[in-house]
Design an enzyme around this catalytic site. Structure first.
Site, PDB file in Angstrom:
ATOM      1  N   LYS A   1      25.704  24.475  36.922  1.00  0.00           N
ATOM      2  CA  LYS A   1      26.013  24.428  38.366  1.00  0.00           C
ATOM      3  C   LYS A   1      27.384  25.019  38.697  1.00  0.00           C
ATOM      4  O   LYS A   1      27.590  25.558  39.783  1.00  0.00           O
ATOM      5  CB  LYS A   1      25.935  22.980  38.872  1.00  0.00           C
ATOM      6  CG  LYS A   1      24.533  22.375  38.778  1.00  0.00           C
ATOM      7  CD  LYS A   1      23.562  23.037  39.725  1.00  0.00           C
ATOM      8  CE  LYS A   1      22.174  22.475  39.563  1.00  0.00           C
ATOM      9  NZ  LYS A   1      21.175  23.140  40.396  1.00  0.00           N
TER      10      LYS A   1
ATOM     11  N   GLU B   1      24.931  19.604  48.922  1.00  0.00           N
ATOM     12  CA  GLU B   1      23.947  18.533  48.711  1.00  0.00           C
ATOM     13  C   GLU B   1      23.914  18.311  47.208  1.00  0.00           C
ATOM     14  O   GLU B   1      24.277  19.214  46.433  1.00  0.00           O
ATOM     15  CB  GLU B   1      22.572  18.982  49.240  1.00  0.00           C
ATOM     16  CG  GLU B   1      21.704  19.758  48.251  1.00  0.00           C
ATOM     17  CD  GLU B   1      22.264  21.137  47.857  1.00  0.00           C
ATOM     18  OE1 GLU B   1      23.214  21.638  48.513  1.00  0.00           O
ATOM     19  OE2 GLU B   1      21.749  21.697  46.888  1.00  0.00           O
TER      20      GLU B   1
ATOM     21  N   SER C   1      20.448  23.459  30.218  1.00  0.00           N
ATOM     22  CA  SER C   1      21.156  23.605  31.498  1.00  0.00           C
ATOM     23  C   SER C   1      22.269  22.577  31.683  1.00  0.00           C
ATOM     24  O   SER C   1      23.218  22.835  32.432  1.00  0.00           O
ATOM     25  CB  SER C   1      20.158  23.478  32.656  1.00  0.00           C
ATOM     26  OG  SER C   1      19.440  22.252  32.551  1.00  0.00           O
TER      27      SER C   1
HETATM   28  C1  LIG Z   1      21.625  19.666  34.516  1.00  0.00           C
HETATM   29  C2  LIG Z   1      20.623  20.230  35.482  1.00  0.00           C
HETATM   30  N1  LIG Z   1      19.659  21.053  35.029  1.00  0.00           N
HETATM   31  C3  LIG Z   1      18.729  21.569  35.876  1.00  0.00           C
HETATM   32  C4  LIG Z   1      18.739  21.250  37.222  1.00  0.00           C
HETATM   33  C5  LIG Z   1      17.642  21.805  38.096  1.00  0.00           C
HETATM   34  O1  LIG Z   1      18.187  22.649  39.065  1.00  0.00           O
HETATM   35  P1  LIG Z   1      17.847  24.211  39.057  1.00  0.00           P
HETATM   36  O2  LIG Z   1      18.463  24.789  37.836  1.00  0.00           O
HETATM   37  O3  LIG Z   1      18.467  24.733  40.330  1.00  0.00           O
HETATM   38  O4  LIG Z   1      16.351  24.328  39.033  1.00  0.00           O
HETATM   39  C6  LIG Z   1      19.735  20.407  37.737  1.00  0.00           C
HETATM   40  C7  LIG Z   1      19.795  20.142  39.183  1.00  0.00           C
HETATM   41  N2  LIG Z   1      20.734  19.487  39.669  1.00  0.00           N
HETATM   42  C8  LIG Z   1      21.050  19.500  41.075  1.00  0.00           C
HETATM   43  C9  LIG Z   1      22.223  18.581  41.339  1.00  0.00           C
HETATM   44  O5  LIG Z   1      22.919  18.245  40.363  1.00  0.00           O
HETATM   45  O6  LIG Z   1      22.491  18.261  42.463  1.00  0.00           O
HETATM   46  C10 LIG Z   1      19.882  19.176  41.903  1.00  0.00           C
HETATM   47  O7  LIG Z   1      19.714  17.806  41.920  1.00  0.00           O
HETATM   48  C11 LIG Z   1      19.906  19.842  43.258  1.00  0.00           C
HETATM   49  C12 LIG Z   1      21.026  20.742  43.556  1.00  0.00           C
HETATM   50  C13 LIG Z   1      18.616  20.602  43.388  1.00  0.00           C
HETATM   51  C14 LIG Z   1      20.695  19.874  36.850  1.00  0.00           C
HETATM   52  O8  LIG Z   1      21.688  19.050  37.284  1.00  0.00           O
END
Ligand SMILES: Cc1ncc(COP(=O)(O)O)c(/C=N/[C@H](C(=O)O)[C@@H](O)C(C)C)c1O
Length: 387
Positions: free
Chosen positions: A81, A103, A370
């Site tokens: 992120k 968000e 990720s």
């Molecule tokens: C460690 C980790 N791996 C994958 C994801 C899935 O988000 P994408 O990569 O955007 O599909 C997330 C998604 N996290 C966001 C968050 O942290 O707020 C999610 O909840 C939203 C932004 C969609 C994540 O934290």
């Protein structure tokens, strides 16, 4: 702004001017060598390039293809992120914005945004569903310590979709001074293109690192799918390499035979949600489903429009891993490689293992890790005895 029939801007008039300003800001930035110099000057802060290495014991366990890990979990703040949050902060500054909102569901995007705002001294407000505030408490502490104002959203299912709706509502009445850092490859144009562009650092590095280590391309690349940012960022640089298979793993929750999952591409259908035409989990009269996943980061009824187009084109295969299967992936990476992955990434681990087992030893699978699992150890500890 269209990915096949998907994409576009299904937003009120008030938002269109702001999105046009953002689109211009984005196009100018990526055409400006100084922007990329500034982004690259942050690599030491993020910890880029993130490492790519073999998973020896996990590969032996699978007994088939060689398994490699792209370690986005080692980035500063613990996930991919940060790549998008820092790039968007640079854009917000170029647009003269003094206030940033975001968000978050898993809290990783919220922490990444709060981190970027602290680094650049910009006011930060994060909208987070009250249910997610409860289940990702560690990240809420981190956001507040980093100086962000975290607003618990109590309407609806109190998860990501409600936080996103609240963030858009706030943004429409603060357009002049506020930039909304959308955390995934979702939302109206230019966000899906913008977020995928900045997350493509993952796939570009991976391709370069793998070629250097093996002299060839991988046979399969795997990523989990929530909104679609780590997957489009990892897949996009391989899109034209037809020999490279791409696998997106969604949240199968309690099973696709139940209504408690978030497998939007596997079980949804085209619709409009959060300002964009894409696959949506919805019932016959277009009511958007409530979703469930053991991982907050995948718990979302929408998905990025580019992934919707790749699904229809057949360029990417999408499967779903249930909560139990994701927890198995979580355990296996922890106990075979000493890496505790985020529950979101655990879905990709499980999906990749199913494929690797059926492949031959001279083939190679790369998994995008990720994020790291510190935020999840509390909720996993509750089910650990059954693991
Ligand atoms: C460690 C980790 N791996 C994958 C994801 C899935 O988000 P994408 O990569 O955007 O599909 C997330 C998604 N996290 C966001 C968050 O942290 O707020 C999610 O909840 C939203 C932004 C969609 C994540 O934290």
């Amino acid at each position: 702004p269209r990915f096949g029939e998907y994409g576009g801007q299904y937003v009120p008039e008030a938002l269109q001017a702001c999105l046009r300003e953002l689109e211009d800001g984005f196009e100018n930035a990526i055409a400006d060598p100084h922007f990329w110099e500034e982004f690259r000057s942050l690599y030491d802060y993020i910890g880029r390039p993130s490492s790519l290495h073999k998973a020896e014991r996990l590969s032996e366990y699978a007994g088939g293809a060689q398994i490699w890990l792209k370690r986005e979990d080692l980035n500063h703040t613990g996930s991919h992120k940060i790549n998008n949050a820092l790039a968007q902060i640079l854009i917000a500054r170029r647009l003269g914005k003094t206030n940033v909102i975001a968000e978050t569901g898993a809290g990783q995007h919220g922490v990444a945004t709060a981190t970027a705002c602290a680094k650049f001294g910009i006011k930060c407000t994060v909208f987070m569903g009250a249910e997610d505030v409860r289940r990702q408490a560690l990240n809420v502490f981190r956001m507040r310590i980093l100086g962000a104002n975290v607003i618990a959203v109590t309407n609806g299912t109190k998860t990501l979709r409600d936080a996103t709706s609240e963030a858009f509502r706030y943004w429409v009445s603060h357009l002049a001074d506020t930039h909304y850092i959308v955390g995934s490859a979702i939302g109206p144009h230019p966000y899906p293109t913008l977020v995928r562009t900045f997350q493509s650092v993952i796939g570009n590095e991976t391709k370069e690192q793998f070629l250097k280590k093996t002299g060839k391309l991988p046979d399969l690349v795997v990523a989990c799918v929530g909104g679609g940012s780590n997957s489009t960022g990892m897949f996009s640089p391989f899109e034209k390499d037809s020999s490279v298979k791409l696998l997106g793993v969604e949240a199968g929750g309690d099973g696709l035979d139940t209504d408690r999952h978030s497998a939007t591409l596997t079980a949804g259908k085209p619709g409009v949600f959060h300002g964009v035409k894409t696959y949506v989990l919805q019932d016959s009269d277009g009511q958007v489903h409530d979703t469930h996943s053991v991982s907050a980061g995948l718990d979302y009824p929408g998905v990025g429009p580019e992934l919707s187009a790749w699904k229809d084109l057949g360029r990417v295969e999408f499967v779903a891993a249930t909560d139990a299967q994701a927890l198995e992936g979580f355990r296996l990476l922890s106990q075979y490689e000493g890496i505790i992955p985020a529950l979101e990434s655990s879905h990709a681990i499980y999906g990749a293992l199913q494929k690797a087992k059926a492949m031959s030893k001279d083939q190679h699978v790369i998994i995008n890790v990720s994020g790291r699992g510190d935020k999840d150890v509390q909720s996993v500890a509750e089910v650990l005895p059954k693991l």
